[in-house]
Design an enzyme around this catalytic site. Sequence first.
Site, mmCIF file in Angstrom:
data_model
loop_
_atom_site.group_PDB
_atom_site.id
_atom_site.type_symbol
_atom_site.label_atom_id
_atom_site.label_comp_id
_atom_site.label_asym_id
_atom_site.label_seq_id
_atom_site.Cartn_x
_atom_site.Cartn_y
_atom_site.Cartn_z
ATOM 1 N N LYS A 200 0.839 -1.212 0.000
ATOM 2 C CA LYS A 200 0.000 0.000 0.000
ATOM 3 C C LYS A 200 0.873 1.261 0.000
ATOM 4 C CE LYS A 200 -2.125 -1.143 3.884
ATOM 5 N NZ LYS A 200 -1.441 -2.423 4.197
ATOM 6 N N ARG B 216 -10.260 0.424 8.380
ATOM 7 C CA ARG B 216 -9.750 -0.913 8.657
ATOM 8 C C ARG B 216 -10.761 -1.796 9.380
ATOM 9 N NH1 ARG B 216 -3.931 0.124 8.645
ATOM 10 N NH2 ARG B 216 -2.834 -1.759 9.185
ATOM 11 N N ARG C 47 11.743 -5.732 5.554
ATOM 12 C CA ARG C 47 11.566 -4.314 5.208
ATOM 13 C C ARG C 47 12.452 -3.402 6.042
ATOM 14 N NH1 ARG C 47 5.698 -1.730 5.464
ATOM 15 N NH2 ARG C 47 5.786 -2.630 7.541
ATOM 16 N N ARG D 55 10.908 -1.218 11.365
ATOM 17 C CA ARG D 55 9.754 -0.811 12.161
ATOM 18 C C ARG D 55 9.580 -1.727 13.366
ATOM 19 N NH1 ARG D 55 4.627 0.370 8.259
ATOM 20 N NH2 ARG D 55 3.612 -0.922 9.828
ATOM 21 N N ARG E 283 -0.511 -9.215 13.127
ATOM 22 C CA ARG E 283 -1.096 -8.193 12.246
ATOM 23 C C ARG E 283 -1.886 -8.845 11.115
ATOM 24 N NH1 ARG E 283 4.187 -5.255 10.810
ATOM 25 N NH2 ARG E 283 2.963 -4.138 9.239
HETATM 26 P P1 AP5 Z 1 4.796 -1.580 1.934
HETATM 27 O O1 AP5 Z 1 4.414 -0.786 0.719
HETATM 28 O O2 AP5 Z 1 5.536 -0.900 3.000
HETATM 29 O O3 AP5 Z 1 3.485 -2.325 2.491
HETATM 30 P P2 AP5 Z 1 2.195 -1.777 3.218
HETATM 31 O O4 AP5 Z 1 1.020 -2.428 2.565
HETATM 32 O O5 AP5 Z 1 2.200 -0.294 3.291
HETATM 33 O O6 AP5 Z 1 2.406 -2.471 4.636
HETATM 34 P P3 AP5 Z 1 2.341 -1.863 6.099
HETATM 35 O O7 AP5 Z 1 3.125 -2.771 6.952
HETATM 36 O O8 AP5 Z 1 2.667 -0.416 6.113
HETATM 37 O O9 AP5 Z 1 0.810 -2.066 6.379
HETATM 38 P P4 AP5 Z 1 0.113 -2.057 7.715
HETATM 39 O O10 AP5 Z 1 -1.285 -1.967 7.256
HETATM 40 O O11 AP5 Z 1 0.427 -3.175 8.609
HETATM 41 O O12 AP5 Z 1 0.746 -0.791 8.476
HETATM 42 P P5 AP5 Z 1 0.179 0.646 8.823
HETATM 43 O O13 AP5 Z 1 1.322 1.554 8.914
HETATM 44 O O14 AP5 Z 1 -0.954 0.999 7.961
HETATM 45 O O15 AP5 Z 1 5.615 -2.855 1.429
HETATM 46 C C1 AP5 Z 1 6.085 -3.828 2.328
HETATM 47 C C2 AP5 Z 1 7.416 -4.411 1.850
HETATM 48 O O16 AP5 Z 1 7.216 -5.091 0.617
HETATM 49 C C3 AP5 Z 1 8.507 -3.375 1.579
HETATM 50 O O17 AP5 Z 1 9.752 -3.903 1.954
HETATM 51 C C4 AP5 Z 1 8.437 -3.153 0.060
HETATM 52 O O18 AP5 Z 1 9.677 -2.764 -0.430
HETATM 53 C C5 AP5 Z 1 8.031 -4.542 -0.433
HETATM 54 N N1 AP5 Z 1 7.193 -4.518 -1.634
HETATM 55 C C6 AP5 Z 1 6.163 -3.673 -1.890
HETATM 56 N N2 AP5 Z 1 5.591 -3.953 -3.083
HETATM 57 C C7 AP5 Z 1 6.283 -5.017 -3.599
HETATM 58 C C8 AP5 Z 1 6.154 -5.784 -4.796
HETATM 59 N N3 AP5 Z 1 5.217 -5.529 -5.716
HETATM 60 N N4 AP5 Z 1 7.035 -6.812 -4.972
HETATM 61 C C9 AP5 Z 1 7.976 -7.095 -4.042
HETATM 62 N N5 AP5 Z 1 8.149 -6.412 -2.899
HETATM 63 C C10 AP5 Z 1 7.296 -5.380 -2.667
HETATM 64 O O19 AP5 Z 1 -0.417 0.404 10.294
HETATM 65 C C11 AP5 Z 1 0.421 0.099 11.372
HETATM 66 C C12 AP5 Z 1 -0.399 -0.010 12.654
HETATM 67 O O20 AP5 Z 1 -1.047 1.248 12.932
HETATM 68 C C13 AP5 Z 1 -1.548 -1.025 12.654
HETATM 69 O O21 AP5 Z 1 -1.086 -2.324 12.974
HETATM 70 C C14 AP5 Z 1 -2.461 -0.429 13.728
HETATM 71 O O22 AP5 Z 1 -1.987 -0.723 15.024
HETATM 72 C C15 AP5 Z 1 -2.328 1.070 13.506
HETATM 73 N N6 AP5 Z 1 -3.341 1.597 12.578
HETATM 74 C C16 AP5 Z 1 -3.108 2.210 11.392
HETATM 75 N N7 AP5 Z 1 -4.258 2.526 10.782
HETATM 76 C C17 AP5 Z 1 -5.254 2.093 11.598
HETATM 77 C C18 AP5 Z 1 -6.679 2.100 11.508
HETATM 78 N N8 AP5 Z 1 -7.325 2.606 10.426
HETATM 79 N N9 AP5 Z 1 -7.373 1.551 12.546
HETATM 80 C C19 AP5 Z 1 -6.766 1.039 13.628
HETATM 81 N N10 AP5 Z 1 -5.428 0.987 13.762
HETATM 82 C C20 AP5 Z 1 -4.675 1.511 12.759
HETATM 83 MG MG MG Z 2 2.320 1.137 4.871
#
Ligand code: AP5
Ligand code: MG
Length: 213
Positions: free
Chosen positions: A13, A88, A127, A160, A171
């Site tokens: 994402k 979410r 990552r 992270r 997660r």
């Molecule tokens: P990356 O693009 O970083 O993936 P991502 O989908 O953004 O993953 P996140 O870990 O950021 O998602 P998340 O939903 O757990 O975290 P968030 O910060 O939202 O890519 C990942 C890896 O893959 C990288 O190394 C990249 O290089 C590689 N990659 C990407 N595309 C690729 C491809 N096509 N091929 C190969 N490799 C690839 O949330 C974190 C925490 O915040 C949650 O756990 C929760 O506690 C809280 N939170 C956030 N939003 C909410 C909400 N709405 N409600 C409640 N809690 C929330």
């Molecule tokens: Mg992200």
Amino acid sequence: MNLILLGPPGAGKGTQAVKIVEKYSIPHISTGDIFRENIKKGTELGKKAQEYMNKGELVPDDLVVEIACARLLEDDCKEGFLLDGFPRTVYQAEKLDEFLAGCGRKVEHVLDIAVEKEELITRLIGRRVCRSCGASYHIVNMPPKKEGVCDICGGELYQRADDTEETVANRIEVYEAQTMPLIDYYEKAGVIAHIDGATGLDNVFADIVSVLG
Ligand code: AP5
Ligand code: MG
Ligand code: ZN
């Protein structure tokens, strides 16, 4: 253009968001990034969110909805926005719909990026993220030119706190239990497009562009 990026942790994402906002000139709103920013600054919000994030649990709905809606009221969102990691839960999605309806707007596209579980785990554990500009790398799949250093800005790369094996597994479970029902929610609203997230960065982006036009 009012867009949502949906998908499990590690689906890409954040990676695709960078490319989408560049092409369509809309702001990237990641609730995860907002929380991490607050943790870094040591704010009250950061302290509250950190407890949940470090365990891989969701931050309570009302807190997240308030933060996200406040951000959507800012001027730069008038022509559209890209939400990453929000909503979410079905409750968050309902609150978002109510909020947007109140401003005469609606969700136009939900991009559901799917990647299988084994691949998600590999991606997240390897990552590394830039402390200064937020760019994402992977120690094997997308290594920086110089170990530990961002290619773009020269900033320090870090892992992270929630990218450990144990937290990653939780997660993904939390995603399946609490976020996957949103696929059905947006299916019923007729706004969802399914994207294969395992085809390589540029192919994923090309698929997204073909949906958005
Ligand atoms: P990356 O693009 O970083 O993936 P991502 O989908 O953004 O993953 P996140 O870990 O950021 O998602 P998340 O939903 O757990 O975290 P968030 O910060 O939202 O890519 C990942 C890896 O893959 C990288 O190394 C990249 O290089 C590689 N990659 C990407 N595309 C690729 C491809 N096509 N091929 C190969 N490799 C690839 O949330 C974190 C925490 O915040 C949650 O756990 C929760 O506690 C809280 N939170 C956030 N939003 C909410 C909400 N709405 N409600 C409640 N809690 C929330
Ligand atoms: Mg992200
Ligand atoms: Zn950087």
